[in-house]
Design a protein around this motif. Structure first.
Motif, PDB file in Angstrom:
ATOM      1  N   VAL B 119       0.837  -1.206   0.000  1.00 16.31           N
ATOM      2  CA  VAL B 119       0.000   0.000   0.000  1.00 16.31           C
ATOM      3  C   VAL B 119       0.866   1.249   0.000  1.00 16.31           C
ATOM      4  O   VAL B 119       0.626   2.206  -0.730  1.00 16.31           O
ATOM      5  N   LYS B 120       1.931   1.221   0.832  1.00 16.03           N
ATOM      6  CA  LYS B 120       2.765   2.429   0.951  1.00 16.03           C
ATOM      7  C   LYS B 120       3.827   2.526  -0.131  1.00 16.03           C
ATOM      8  O   LYS B 120       4.379   3.588  -0.356  1.00 16.03           O
ATOM      9  N   LYS B 121       4.156   1.410  -0.788  1.00 14.23           N
ATOM     10  CA  LYS B 121       5.267   1.450  -1.742  1.00 14.23           C
ATOM     11  C   LYS B 121       4.755   1.367  -3.177  1.00 14.23           C
ATOM     12  O   LYS B 121       5.137   0.485  -3.924  1.00 14.23           O
ATOM     13  N   GLY B 122       3.887   2.252  -3.571  1.00 11.40           N
ATOM     14  CA  GLY B 122       3.388   2.224  -4.951  1.00 11.40           C
ATOM     15  C   GLY B 122       1.909   2.554  -4.973  1.00 11.40           C
ATOM     16  O   GLY B 122       1.336   3.026  -3.997  1.00 11.40           O
ATOM     17  N   SER B 123       1.283   2.291  -6.115  1.00 14.86           N
ATOM     18  CA  SER B 123      -0.145   2.565  -6.249  1.00 14.86           C
ATOM     19  C   SER B 123      -0.888   1.252  -6.341  1.00 14.86           C
ATOM     20  O   SER B 123      -0.689   0.492  -7.287  1.00 14.86           O
ATOM     21  N   LEU B 124      -1.715   0.998  -5.359  1.00 16.55           N
ATOM     22  CA  LEU B 124      -2.467  -0.246  -5.322  1.00 16.55           C
ATOM     23  C   LEU B 124      -3.925   0.040  -5.661  1.00 16.55           C
ATOM     24  O   LEU B 124      -4.545   0.921  -5.061  1.00 16.55           O
ATOM     25  N   TYR B 125      -4.434  -0.684  -6.643  1.00 18.81           N
ATOM     26  CA  TYR B 125      -5.832  -0.536  -7.034  1.00 18.81           C
ATOM     27  C   TYR B 125      -6.518  -1.874  -6.794  1.00 18.81           C
ATOM     28  O   TYR B 125      -6.122  -2.885  -7.365  1.00 18.81           O
ATOM     29  N   ASP B 181      -8.236   4.897   6.561  1.00 20.08           N
ATOM     30  CA  ASP B 181      -6.974   5.358   5.994  1.00 20.08           C
ATOM     31  C   ASP B 181      -5.857   4.410   6.437  1.00 20.08           C
ATOM     32  O   ASP B 181      -5.452   4.427   7.606  1.00 20.08           O
ATOM     33  N   LEU B 182      -5.395   3.570   5.524  1.00 26.31           N
ATOM     34  CA  LEU B 182      -4.418   2.550   5.893  1.00 26.31           C
ATOM     35  C   LEU B 182      -3.022   3.123   6.088  1.00 26.31           C
ATOM     36  O   LEU B 182      -2.178   2.495   6.718  1.00 26.31           O
ATOM     37  N   THR B 183      -2.757   4.308   5.553  1.00 26.78           N
ATOM     38  CA  THR B 183      -1.385   4.821   5.588  1.00 26.78           C
ATOM     39  C   THR B 183      -1.110   5.726   6.781  1.00 26.78           C
ATOM     40  O   THR B 183      -0.010   6.220   6.937  1.00 26.78           O
ATOM     41  N   GLN B 184      -2.119   5.922   7.623  1.00 26.47           N
ATOM     42  CA  GLN B 184      -1.906   6.802   8.774  1.00 26.47           C
ATOM     43  C   GLN B 184      -0.844   6.230   9.703  1.00 26.47           C
ATOM     44  O   GLN B 184      -0.767   5.017   9.905  1.00 26.47           O
ATOM     45  N   ASP B 185      -0.060   7.108  10.323  1.00 22.27           N
ATOM     46  CA  ASP B 185       0.982   6.647  11.249  1.00 22.27           C
ATOM     47  C   ASP B 185       0.388   5.963  12.464  1.00 22.27           C
ATOM     48  O   ASP B 185       0.991   5.049  13.026  1.00 22.27           O
ATOM     49  N   ILE B 186      -0.800   6.407  12.880  1.00 21.75           N
ATOM     50  CA  ILE B 186      -1.379   5.826  14.092  1.00 21.75           C
ATOM     51  C   ILE B 186      -2.130   4.534  13.795  1.00 21.75           C
ATOM     52  O   ILE B 186      -2.666   3.897  14.683  1.00 21.75           O
TER      53      ILE B 186
END
Lengths: 119, 398
Positions: B119-125, B181-186
């Protein structure tokens, strides 16, 4: 830069329909297909309904499927009339309405139907 | 004795009840009639027609493509060419496969390895397959890292997560939209928010088949490495986009002026709307050179028109990422600005998924009588372009 937003005033509606007869050997040509639609409109809305301008943009004889064009104000009438038709020339039949859109471009693809068959 | 009663704004259920009641009452010798006045207005829709220039800094040609995440079909129509120009052909020929993974539970998406590595290392569709947005629960993962869930009321209450009722059909709250939001730090195991989401997914055991496409950032990893994550545990299938080509000879084209979107007073050019309808006819394979007899159809190429000796239409259908559309757009732009071009304009159309929970960016999308969310670019040789964005009833204006 110029922007025009056109809301709710589509001049035409487009329907992707197919005609199915209970007897699978029956096939109709484009003129008969148009007459079936006219009879459906006539039985529901009378002479005035039958006179509504409906265009058959594309017709495939083997599958008896077509793309129809009708004025936006008559779209609901046509859809209802096609749905309620159950007989033509004493043969049981039914119209299947696959896709309806105010944009002809939208009928070029259907993610619902295509994916069902290929994947 | 005669009496008349009028009701207005009845729901369907009330109409059925009244009809049944009257059917029971007509067993006596009274004469009764029920007249229904139907609201015959067509369902609502929106078409945005925009005219702009690539050099304009406020031009949204890139944003429009990037934010339309889920694309089902991409087609290019080039009048004046018998074959696609080489730069465009290479873009179409480049392999762009997508995967169908069956029965994936939603708990997979909150797996820490999955989030960090993909999810964080590119664009996932990712989009759930065979789920209809008006009937079933639909799930999607956007490249921004958001997991969107469009769920029924019962599922929403069982999930116990915070969401919004659907913006369409507000009176009857049947569907709810939850965004995670999967990319949130928390959003890590141990924190309250994460544990709540995890418990919700485990309790409801939601799962679906997913269409998946992953574009890694940079050149470090292969796009296919996401398959090894799911392989072995879930049934995976690889699919390629399905191409289709059609060629035309002696085709009538509508004459358009890049600076004028509206109708012409003197009939010197076609309006943008007429041109759009004609383009739709070409995409559907409708021949519109000669007008057939009036009983069948009165549709023909809008006036004024010009004849082109050849034209080609090329399309790919499947699950196309916006990155590919951007590259096709760039190759078409370079073709149009080339002096040797013989085309008055080229058209690029992209169809979205009817059952996607979002149309552009995170704007909610629904299926009322149709799930259209599509756009068309018309590129002119002088670096101006037209953009048509069409959405249906249950959609927010883009």
């Amino acid at each position: 830069m110029k922007r025009i937003v056109s809301k709710d005033d589509a001049p035409y509606y487009y329907l992707k329909v197919s005609l199915e007869f209970e007897d699978e050997t029956v096939a109709v040509d484009i003129l008969t297909f148009r007459t079936v639609i006219m009879k459906a409109m006539m039985s529901m809305y009378g002479e005035v309904g039958a006179a509504i301008q409906i265009d058959i943009l594309k017709y495939e004889g083997e599958t008896m499927s077509a793309i129809l064009r009708v004025a936006g104000s008559s779209a609901v009438k046509l859809w209802g009339a096609l749905t309620l038709l159950s007989y033509y020339d004493e043969k049981p039949c039914a119209f299947r309405v696959h896709q309806v859109s105010p944009f002809l471009m939208a009928l070029a693809s259907s993610s619902r139907q295509l994916l069902m068959s290929t994947v | 004795r005669m009496s008349e009663v009028r009701f207005s704004k009845l729901s369907v259920q009330t109409c059925v009840c009244i009809t049944k009641y009257i059917a029971l009452l007509t067993t006596c010798s009274d004469v009764m009639s029920l007249t229904l006045q139907l609201d015959l207005r067509p369902p609502r829709s929106k078409l945005v027609m925009e005219k702009s220039n690539f050099a304009d800094e406020k031009s949204r040609h890139r944003k429009n493509v990037e934010e339309h995440h889920f694309n089902h079909m991409v087609e290019v129509f080039i009048p004046g060419c018998a074959e696609l120009p080489p730069s465009v052909q290479t873009e179409f020929d480049m392999p762009d496969d997508y995967y169908l993974i069956k029965d994936v539970p939603l708990t997979e998406f909150i797996n820490k390895d999955f989030i960090e590595n993909f999810v964080k290392k590119g664009s996932l569709y990712m989009l759930s397959h065979h789920t209809h947005i008006d009937k079933h629960n639909v799930y999607a993962v956007l490249p921004t890292g958001h997991l969107i869930l469009s769920v029924h009321k019962d599922t929403y209450e069982e999930l116990g997560l915070v969401g919004q009722p659907s913006q369409f059909n507000r009176k009857v709250k049947r569907k709810f939209v939850v965004e995670v939001d999967l990319t949130q730090d928390i959003f890590v195991p141990g924190k309250k928010n994460y544990e709540r989401v995890k418990k919700g997914f485990e309790r409801t055991e939601l799962k679906a088949d997913f269409l998946l496409s992953w574009k890694p950032e940079g050149t470090g990893q292969l796009a296919g490495s996401i398959l090894s994550y799911f392989h072995g545990r879930y049934e995976c299938a690889r699919h390629s986009q399905v191409p289709q080509v059609s060629r035309h000879t002696d085709l009538l084209l509508p004459v358009v002026t890049s600076s004028q979107l509206g109708d012409s007073d003197d009939g010197d050019w076609c309006s943008a709307r007429e041109c759009y309808e004609w383009l739709g006819a070409v995409s559907c394979g409708i021949s519109c050179n000669e007008a057939p007899e009036h009983y069948i159809s009165r549709f023909c190429c809008p006036d004024p028109s010009e004849m082109t000796p050849v034209a080609v239409r090329h399309s790919i259908t499947g699950f196309v990422a916006p990155g590919k559309v951007l590259r096709i757009q760039d190759s078409l732009r370079s073709y149009m600005t080339d002096n040797k071009t013989t085309s008055p304009w080229v058209a690029l159309t992209v169809h979205g998924f009817a059952d996607s929970p979002v149309s552009w960016a995170r704007r909610e999308h629904g299926f009322h009588h149709g799930g259209e969310n599509l756009y068309t670019f018309l590129f002119f040789p002088d670096s101006t372009y037209w953009l048509f964005q069409a959405v249906g009833t249950n959609d927010i204006c883009p």
